[in-house]
Design a protein around this motif. Sequence first.
Motif, PDB file in Angstrom:
ATOM      1  N   ALA A 193       1.783   5.066  -0.394  1.00 34.09           N
ATOM      2  CA  ALA A 193       0.985   6.261  -0.120  1.00 34.09           C
ATOM      3  C   ALA A 193       0.464   6.828  -1.436  1.00 34.09           C
ATOM      4  O   ALA A 193       1.135   6.784  -2.452  1.00 34.09           O
ATOM      5  CB  ALA A 193       1.845   7.320   0.590  1.00 34.09           C
ATOM      6  N   GLN A 236      -9.908   6.297   8.804  1.00 31.10           N
ATOM      7  CA  GLN A 236      -8.737   6.182   7.926  1.00 31.10           C
ATOM      8  C   GLN A 236      -8.368   4.725   7.666  1.00 31.10           C
ATOM      9  O   GLN A 236      -7.501   4.440   6.852  1.00 31.10           O
ATOM     10  CB  GLN A 236      -7.553   6.939   8.538  1.00 31.10           C
ATOM     11  CG  GLN A 236      -7.673   8.444   8.295  1.00 31.10           C
ATOM     12  CD  GLN A 236      -6.445   9.169   8.778  1.00 31.10           C
ATOM     13  OE1 GLN A 236      -6.181   9.221   9.982  1.00 31.10           O
ATOM     14  NE2 GLN A 236      -5.680   9.727   7.855  1.00 31.10           N
ATOM     15  N   SER A 237      -9.012   3.821   8.389  1.00 30.06           N
ATOM     16  CA  SER A 237      -8.809   2.400   8.103  1.00 30.06           C
ATOM     17  C   SER A 237      -9.998   1.618   8.624  1.00 30.06           C
ATOM     18  O   SER A 237     -10.728   2.107   9.474  1.00 30.06           O
ATOM     19  CB  SER A 237      -7.511   1.872   8.761  1.00 30.06           C
ATOM     20  OG  SER A 237      -7.655   1.829  10.157  1.00 30.06           O
ATOM     21  N   ARG A 248      -7.131   1.177   3.959  1.00 25.60           N
ATOM     22  CA  ARG A 248      -6.517   2.315   4.622  1.00 25.60           C
ATOM     23  C   ARG A 248      -6.703   3.520   3.720  1.00 25.60           C
ATOM     24  O   ARG A 248      -6.700   3.381   2.496  1.00 25.60           O
ATOM     25  CB  ARG A 248      -5.016   2.039   4.824  1.00 25.60           C
ATOM     26  CG  ARG A 248      -4.450   2.680   6.076  1.00 25.60           C
ATOM     27  CD  ARG A 248      -3.052   2.212   6.319  1.00 25.60           C
ATOM     28  NE  ARG A 248      -2.186   2.538   5.180  1.00 25.60           N
ATOM     29  CZ  ARG A 248      -0.963   2.064   5.033  1.00 25.60           C
ATOM     30  NH1 ARG A 248      -0.483   1.189   5.905  1.00 25.60           N
ATOM     31  NH2 ARG A 248      -0.227   2.420   4.013  1.00 25.60           N
ATOM     32  N   SER A 249      -6.866   4.658   4.344  1.00 27.28           N
ATOM     33  CA  SER A 249      -7.086   5.838   3.520  1.00 27.28           C
ATOM     34  C   SER A 249      -6.416   7.041   4.171  1.00 27.28           C
ATOM     35  O   SER A 249      -6.470   7.207   5.388  1.00 27.28           O
ATOM     36  CB  SER A 249      -8.592   6.098   3.368  1.00 27.28           C
ATOM     37  OG  SER A 249      -8.811   7.301   2.681  1.00 27.28           O
ATOM     38  N   ASP A 250      -5.741   7.864   3.394  1.00 27.73           N
ATOM     39  CA  ASP A 250      -5.108   9.057   3.944  1.00 27.73           C
ATOM     40  C   ASP A 250      -6.168  10.052   4.358  1.00 27.73           C
ATOM     41  O   ASP A 250      -6.132  10.614   5.450  1.00 27.73           O
ATOM     42  CB  ASP A 250      -4.169   9.690   2.909  1.00 27.73           C
ATOM     43  CG  ASP A 250      -2.953   8.812   2.684  1.00 27.73           C
ATOM     44  OD1 ASP A 250      -2.634   7.997   3.596  1.00 27.73           O
ATOM     45  OD2 ASP A 250      -2.336   8.898   1.608  1.00 27.73           O
ATOM     46  N   ALA A 251      -7.132  10.205   3.454  1.00 28.81           N
ATOM     47  CA  ALA A 251      -8.233  11.118   3.766  1.00 28.81           C
ATOM     48  C   ALA A 251      -9.335  10.350   4.473  1.00 28.81           C
ATOM     49  O   ALA A 251      -9.757   9.315   3.972  1.00 28.81           O
ATOM     50  CB  ALA A 251      -8.761  11.742   2.475  1.00 28.81           C
ATOM     51  N   ARG A 277      -3.206   8.884  -3.440  1.00 31.21           N
ATOM     52  CA  ARG A 277      -4.483   9.519  -3.280  1.00 31.21           C
ATOM     53  C   ARG A 277      -5.567   8.456  -3.179  1.00 31.21           C
ATOM     54  O   ARG A 277      -5.534   7.464  -3.847  1.00 31.21           O
ATOM     55  CB  ARG A 277      -4.770  10.422  -4.483  1.00 31.21           C
ATOM     56  CG  ARG A 277      -3.838  11.621  -4.580  1.00 31.21           C
ATOM     57  CD  ARG A 277      -3.862  12.221  -5.963  1.00 31.21           C
ATOM     58  NE  ARG A 277      -5.249  12.532  -6.385  1.00 31.21           N
ATOM     59  CZ  ARG A 277      -5.888  13.649  -6.013  1.00 31.21           C
ATOM     60  NH1 ARG A 277      -5.256  14.537  -5.276  1.00 31.21           N
ATOM     61  NH2 ARG A 277      -7.107  13.866  -6.411  1.00 31.21           N
ATOM     62  N   THR A 330       0.827  -1.205   0.000  1.00 29.57           N
ATOM     63  CA  THR A 330       0.000   0.000   0.000  1.00 29.57           C
ATOM     64  C   THR A 330       0.859   1.252   0.000  1.00 29.57           C
ATOM     65  O   THR A 330       1.107   1.859   1.035  1.00 29.57           O
ATOM     66  CB  THR A 330      -0.924   0.027   1.230  1.00 29.57           C
ATOM     67  OG1 THR A 330      -0.090  -0.166   2.385  1.00 29.57           O
ATOM     68  CG2 THR A 330      -1.963  -1.041   1.156  1.00 29.57           C
ATOM     69  N   THR A 372      -5.521  -3.102   1.966  1.00 31.81           N
ATOM     70  CA  THR A 372      -4.306  -3.659   2.559  1.00 31.81           C
ATOM     71  C   THR A 372      -4.301  -5.178   2.462  1.00 31.81           C
ATOM     72  O   THR A 372      -3.265  -5.798   2.272  1.00 31.81           O
ATOM     73  CB  THR A 372      -4.160  -3.245   4.033  1.00 31.81           C
ATOM     74  OG1 THR A 372      -5.374  -3.593   4.716  1.00 31.81           O
ATOM     75  CG2 THR A 372      -3.921  -1.764   4.158  1.00 31.81           C
ATOM     76  N   PRO A 400      -8.372   5.841  -0.999  1.00 31.41           N
ATOM     77  CA  PRO A 400      -8.220   4.649  -0.162  1.00 31.41           C
ATOM     78  C   PRO A 400      -7.575   3.486  -0.917  1.00 31.41           C
ATOM     79  O   PRO A 400      -7.713   3.371  -2.123  1.00 31.41           O
ATOM     80  CB  PRO A 400      -9.675   4.325   0.233  1.00 31.41           C
ATOM     81  CG  PRO A 400     -10.525   4.961  -0.802  1.00 31.41           C
ATOM     82  CD  PRO A 400      -9.773   6.148  -1.310  1.00 31.41           C
ATOM     83  N   ARG A 401      -6.856   2.620  -0.198  1.00 31.29           N
ATOM     84  CA  ARG A 401      -6.174   1.453  -0.764  1.00 31.29           C
ATOM     85  C   ARG A 401      -6.551   0.227   0.062  1.00 31.29           C
ATOM     86  O   ARG A 401      -6.746   0.324   1.263  1.00 31.29           O
ATOM     87  CB  ARG A 401      -4.646   1.595  -0.686  1.00 31.29           C
ATOM     88  CG  ARG A 401      -4.100   2.920  -1.092  1.00 31.29           C
ATOM     89  CD  ARG A 401      -3.749   3.005  -2.539  1.00 31.29           C
ATOM     90  NE  ARG A 401      -3.005   1.815  -2.996  1.00 31.29           N
ATOM     91  CZ  ARG A 401      -2.776   1.586  -4.285  1.00 31.29           C
ATOM     92  NH1 ARG A 401      -3.262   2.395  -5.197  1.00 31.29           N
ATOM     93  NH2 ARG A 401      -2.085   0.545  -4.656  1.00 31.29           N
TER      94      ARG A 401
END
Lengths: 290, 388
Positions: B242, B316-317, B276-279, B244, B240, B249, B246-247
């Motif tokens: 980093a 975020q996850s 998991r997502s940064d935003a 833009r 995963t 896992t 969500p990804r």
Amino acid sequence: MPATDSKRSLHRAESVDDSVLEILPEHGFPKLGLKELWRARHLFQFFVWRDIKIRYAQTVLGILWVLLQPMATMVIFALVFGRLAGIPSDGVPYPAFVLVGLVAWTFFSSAVVAATNSLVEQANVIGKVYFPRLFVPLAPIASGLLDAGIAVTLMVPVLAILKLVPSLGPLLLLPLLFLVAAGAAAGVGAGLAALNLRYRDFRYLVPFLVQGWMFASPVVYPTSLVPEGYRLLYALNPMVGVIDGCRWAILGTPAPGIALVGISAASAAVLLLIGCFYFRWAERTMVDVG
Amino acid sequence: MGAVAAPWRALARQGHRSEETGSSDIWALRDASFEVADSEVFGIIGRNGAGKSTLLKLLSRIVMPTTGRAIVRGRVGTLLEVGAGFHPELTGRDNVYLSGSILGMTREEITRKFDEIVDFSGVERFLDTPVKRYSTGMYLRLAFAVAAHLEADILIVDEVLAVGDAEFQMKCLGRMQAVAGEGRTVLFVSHNMAAVRSLCHRACVLDTGRIVRTGDVHDCIGYYLQWHVDRQDPVIQFDTPAGRGPRMTSAVLLCEGRPAIRILMGNILGIQVSFRSDAPLHVPRVGFIVTNEAGAAVLSANNRYQSSPRYDTPVQSGTISLELGAVPLMPGRYSVSLFLGDAPGHDSHVAEHALWFEVLEQDLWGTGLGPDSGASQLWWPTRFHFSL
């Protein structure tokens, strides 16, 4: 315990008793397995019967072909070797001389060719069910014998037109002579069938072998053309004794002599044994290589 | 008396047979010892190439062992292929005799059973027609009829049931069951677990030429179904990086709530996706497509098209469970492609053919028959009601 029922005869080999079979790897010199062949003889009859049925299925002239084929060749050979080359024919008309040779030869050569191809043609069945495989190359020999018998029977009236009427006594020896030819064809055919399954090159080689063998046999020329000192050596070719014997029996040409026929017969027996033993040896890996 | 006692220590090798035992030799069978009792119906289970066919061919003497030993008590009949020895030029009648005698019957036996065979095949009107003019179905029916009436103490059967239309398959299966019920010893190889389960008492599982399990048929089938994790994992971990959006896992394929790659028809299937997502996000958009071996998409779902739950507080996850229920998939191999995004129409992570699983046949309705996989790509659980 139905397995001991004498009516049941599934193909069994070296069984401890009639109902117990031990499957073991085989090494060393192969066995012929004659007992097993005898037990399954009805299958052999079926194979021969099938060969005959299939061969003449959808032909108009049917069984007549067994004589028409050699007669067609006879016409060509009589023109080329009799007329043009002037090859002698032991005092009988050349067409009759060559026809008798061709009937015997056609039996031998088509039996060898059919046996050679038989195993490849039936490779699929061999991989799916067990039965004595030696039956596969031997069946076309037996059905060929039947054809030969019919061809000879049909040939006698044809020869009578040429005022050649055989005497009955020698004629009765014909079956023995054809058995010698059948033995040689069986040995050569079984061996070539196994080789052909392994190396398909034999499919292309065998026609040349058969053609060469014909000219090494007294089909278009008489044995009397071979220098006297070499005749017994020449007789190692089983077809020498067979063809000369047939001409003597049917056309009344000079008798070939016991020694010559004896050598040919012995040679046929040796070929038969070598071919069958080789086949049995090759049979161990037959399904894997086929 | 029909029984096979086969203390195989080591058996045939494929390919060339030579005296030296170089390391390049491949043993089609090794350490395969087992015993089959009189009148037992014994199943042999295993993947393609496990050595099942070699074993049957050794016991029926089609191939010769390199080493090892088998003791067979009683008359053996081999049914490895329907129509062994049939010749297209011969008539149906002739072929019954020919095929019967190749399979090991005597002429008298065939004559005695002839009417029964013809009756079973249902081709009596065409008995004197060459079989080359038969339809495939007629040909197979006649061929099976001959084989089915083989009188042997021990029958060695390989997948011959898989012939003809559904009706005839039912007839074949019924005939096999009848044969098994007559106290004959049967060695049966099939990929059809439903048939194995309904026919066999005991079984063994073969893997790369070795017997890895022997015993009760249910136990063996269960073992066979469980033990294939070596091929592919029911769990996939994603790198995963980093980026833009969500990804994913990881993702897991679940059968009846447990990670699995082999499932039985009608089992409850599930997929669990961790992300998991940064935003931080309220509603992750997730979808899947199940593709069959031929590459056709057979099932799909996406929460962008239906009302979806949402996280009250953006996260975020997290983990998403997809409950597929009992999927009406036909037996076969399937792959699962996964899609994740944060907004309708935007997939930020596409994982094509991420998971792999196999559907195995199961006797869904206790009839010994599965749905006809030739009829459609899916089977459908349907209730039938009859009324006047």
